[in-house]
Design an enzyme around this catalytic site. Structure first.
Site, PDB file in Angstrom:
ATOM      1  N   PRO A  94      -9.381  -7.285   5.897  1.00 47.05           N
ATOM      2  CA  PRO A  94      -9.065  -5.968   6.462  1.00 47.05           C
ATOM      3  C   PRO A  94      -7.602  -5.581   6.232  1.00 47.05           C
ATOM      4  O   PRO A  94      -7.243  -4.414   6.247  1.00 47.05           O
ATOM      5  CB  PRO A  94      -9.360  -6.132   7.954  1.00 47.05           C
ATOM      6  CG  PRO A  94     -10.120  -7.391   8.098  1.00 47.05           C
ATOM      7  CD  PRO A  94      -9.827  -8.233   6.912  1.00 47.05           C
ATOM      8  N   GLU A 121     -11.775 -15.971  11.500  1.00 39.77           N
ATOM      9  CA  GLU A 121     -10.570 -15.107  11.533  1.00 39.77           C
ATOM     10  C   GLU A 121      -9.892 -15.055  10.163  1.00 39.77           C
ATOM     11  O   GLU A 121      -8.801 -14.521  10.027  1.00 39.77           O
ATOM     12  CB  GLU A 121      -9.597 -15.646  12.582  1.00 39.77           C
ATOM     13  CG  GLU A 121     -10.135 -15.627  13.998  1.00 39.77           C
ATOM     14  CD  GLU A 121     -10.567 -14.241  14.423  1.00 39.77           C
ATOM     15  OE1 GLU A 121     -11.692 -14.105  14.956  1.00 39.77           O
ATOM     16  OE2 GLU A 121      -9.804 -13.277  14.216  1.00 39.77           O
ATOM     17  N   ARG A 163     -20.711  -1.836 -12.745  1.00 48.25           N
ATOM     18  CA  ARG A 163     -21.245  -0.599 -13.340  1.00 48.25           C
ATOM     19  C   ARG A 163     -20.270   0.000 -14.363  1.00 48.25           C
ATOM     20  O   ARG A 163     -20.659   0.853 -15.168  1.00 48.25           O
ATOM     21  CB  ARG A 163     -21.562   0.442 -12.276  1.00 48.25           C
ATOM     22  CG  ARG A 163     -20.367   0.986 -11.545  1.00 48.25           C
ATOM     23  CD  ARG A 163     -20.762   1.920 -10.434  1.00 48.25           C
ATOM     24  NE  ARG A 163     -21.325   3.169 -10.916  1.00 48.25           N
ATOM     25  CZ  ARG A 163     -20.587   4.190 -11.352  1.00 48.25           C
ATOM     26  NH1 ARG A 163     -19.270   4.092 -11.421  1.00 48.25           N
ATOM     27  NH2 ARG A 163     -21.164   5.300 -11.744  1.00 48.25           N
ATOM     28  N   ASP A 178     -17.829  10.092 -12.808  1.00 45.05           N
ATOM     29  CA  ASP A 178     -17.710   9.598 -11.437  1.00 45.05           C
ATOM     30  C   ASP A 178     -16.721  10.417 -10.627  1.00 45.05           C
ATOM     31  O   ASP A 178     -15.736  10.934 -11.151  1.00 45.05           O
ATOM     32  CB  ASP A 178     -17.171   8.162 -11.474  1.00 45.05           C
ATOM     33  CG  ASP A 178     -18.254   7.145 -11.818  1.00 45.05           C
ATOM     34  OD1 ASP A 178     -19.440   7.510 -11.767  1.00 45.05           O
ATOM     35  OD2 ASP A 178     -17.905   6.019 -12.159  1.00 45.05           O
TER      36      ASP A 178
HETATM   37  N1  LIG Z   1     -12.547  -6.546   2.597  1.00 47.43           N
HETATM   38  C1  LIG Z   1     -12.711  -6.400   3.742  1.00 47.43           C
HETATM   39  C2  LIG Z   1     -12.947  -6.090   5.107  1.00 47.43           C
HETATM   40  C3  LIG Z   1     -13.227  -6.905   6.210  1.00 47.43           C
HETATM   41  C4  LIG Z   1     -13.293  -8.380   6.341  1.00 47.43           C
HETATM   42  C5  LIG Z   1     -13.050  -9.217   5.249  1.00 47.43           C
HETATM   43  C6  LIG Z   1     -13.069 -10.601   5.404  1.00 47.43           C
HETATM   44  C7  LIG Z   1     -13.323 -11.150   6.670  1.00 47.43           C
HETATM   45  C8  LIG Z   1     -13.389 -12.480   7.190  1.00 47.43           C
HETATM   46  C9  LIG Z   1     -13.652 -12.373   8.524  1.00 47.43           C
HETATM   47  N2  LIG Z   1     -13.738 -11.067   8.857  1.00 47.43           N
HETATM   48  C10 LIG Z   1     -13.544 -10.312   7.752  1.00 47.43           C
HETATM   49  C11 LIG Z   1     -13.527  -8.914   7.599  1.00 47.43           C
HETATM   50  N3  LIG Z   1     -13.397  -6.089   7.274  1.00 47.43           N
HETATM   51  N4  LIG Z   1     -13.224  -4.815   6.886  1.00 47.43           N
HETATM   52  C12 LIG Z   1     -12.939  -4.777   5.583  1.00 47.43           C
HETATM   53  N5  LIG Z   1     -12.694  -3.624   4.855  1.00 47.43           N
END
Ligand SMILES: N#Cc1c(-c2ccc3cc[nH]c3c2)n[nH]c1N
Length: 252
Positions: A94, A121, A163, A178
């Site tokens: 994230p 986490e 793609r 696109d």
């Molecule tokens: N890319 C992306 C992500 C994630 C994500 C990625 C990895 C892990 C590992 C535990 N929780 C996660 C959330 N959440 N929102 C996004 N755009």
């Protein structure tokens, strides 16, 4: 393109056996290899996580396991023709930089991608530090919302990149059309699309599309793309170059 994915849920990637990506795999355009992270554990419980230093909620994925897995996958994946080859490592998180069409186009040029989707986490940060000195490591996010793990993000990225590879979309479609693709419609959302019948439940197809006048149809489609972009994603219009804006303004 060679793609390696290390995960505790390799079954999550079954969708990569179907549709465009599945066909690309059958043709050999995409060589996707899945790896179970737990195969590199050494305890009977196949433990991949532990409590976070400094306290706090949840668990953190152990660096040793990831380190052994990544080393093994990189060693296994090195092409005989180029033993020095290394993958571009992509870590969904994230807190990563936004994954955009521009990033997808960049990834599509790579011969080898290694995805390390985490759970819990996340992965001990020392893993990115360790490999950041040896590989190109990208931490990317597919959007401003929180998932339970990185696997869904890998599915999104592999489809968006796959793609773009030569021959995957076939002749019927073109990546040049696109949304966000470079060119005349760059940074504009795609407009509405229609097919037969000409009238459905009283809804008529816009008459211009039945006119056969390709120039007017192209202008209508661009105007519709402008209108939709202005309505749903006005911030994208700021990216348009002045020529594109002038061309649109001349017509309205
Ligand atoms: N890319 C992306 C992500 C994630 C994500 C990625 C990895 C892990 C590992 C535990 N929780 C996660 C959330 N959440 N929102 C996004 N755009």
């Amino acid at each position: 393109m060679r793609v390696d994915i290390i995960s505790i849920f390799p079954e999550y990637f079954a969708p990569l056996d179907v549709s465009l990506v599945g066909k690309a795999r059958e043709r050999g355009t995409l060589d996707i290899r899945l790896h179970q992270l737990r195969d590199w554990t050494r305890d009977v419980h196949k433990t991949v996580d532990d409590t976070p230093y400094g306290g706090g909620p949840g668990m953190v994925m152990k660096p040793e396991i990831w380190g052994e897995a990544i080393d093994a996958v990189v060693e296994q994946g090195r092409p005989e023709a180029d033993p020095a080859a290394l993958p571009r490592m992509i870590v969904p998180t994230p807190s990563g930089r936004p994954f955009t069409q521009e990033v997808a186009l960049d990834y599509a040029k790579e011969p080898w991608l290694l995805f390390t989707p985490a759970r819990y986490e996340g992965i001990d940060s020392r893993v990115m530090a360790e490999y950041g000195s040896r590989l190109r490591v990208d931490e990317v996010s597919i959007g401003d919302y929180v998932l339970a793990g990185g696997e869904a993000a890998v599915l999104v990225i592999v489809e968006a990149v796959g793609r773009l590879l030569p021959g995957v979309l076939g002749n019927a479609c073109s990546v040049a059309d696109d949304s966000f693709a470079p060119g005349a419609m760059a940074n504009l959302l795609e407009g509405p699309v229609y097919t037969k019948p000409p009238v459905w439940r009283g809804h008529e197809v816009p008459e211009i599309l039945l006119s056969g006048h390709h120039g007017k149809i192209a202008r209508w489609r661009r105007d519709e793309a402008f209108r939709r972009t202005s309505d749903k994603r006005p911030e994208l219009l700021a990216r348009l170059d002045s020529d594109a804006l002038d061309a649109h303004d001349r017509r309205v």
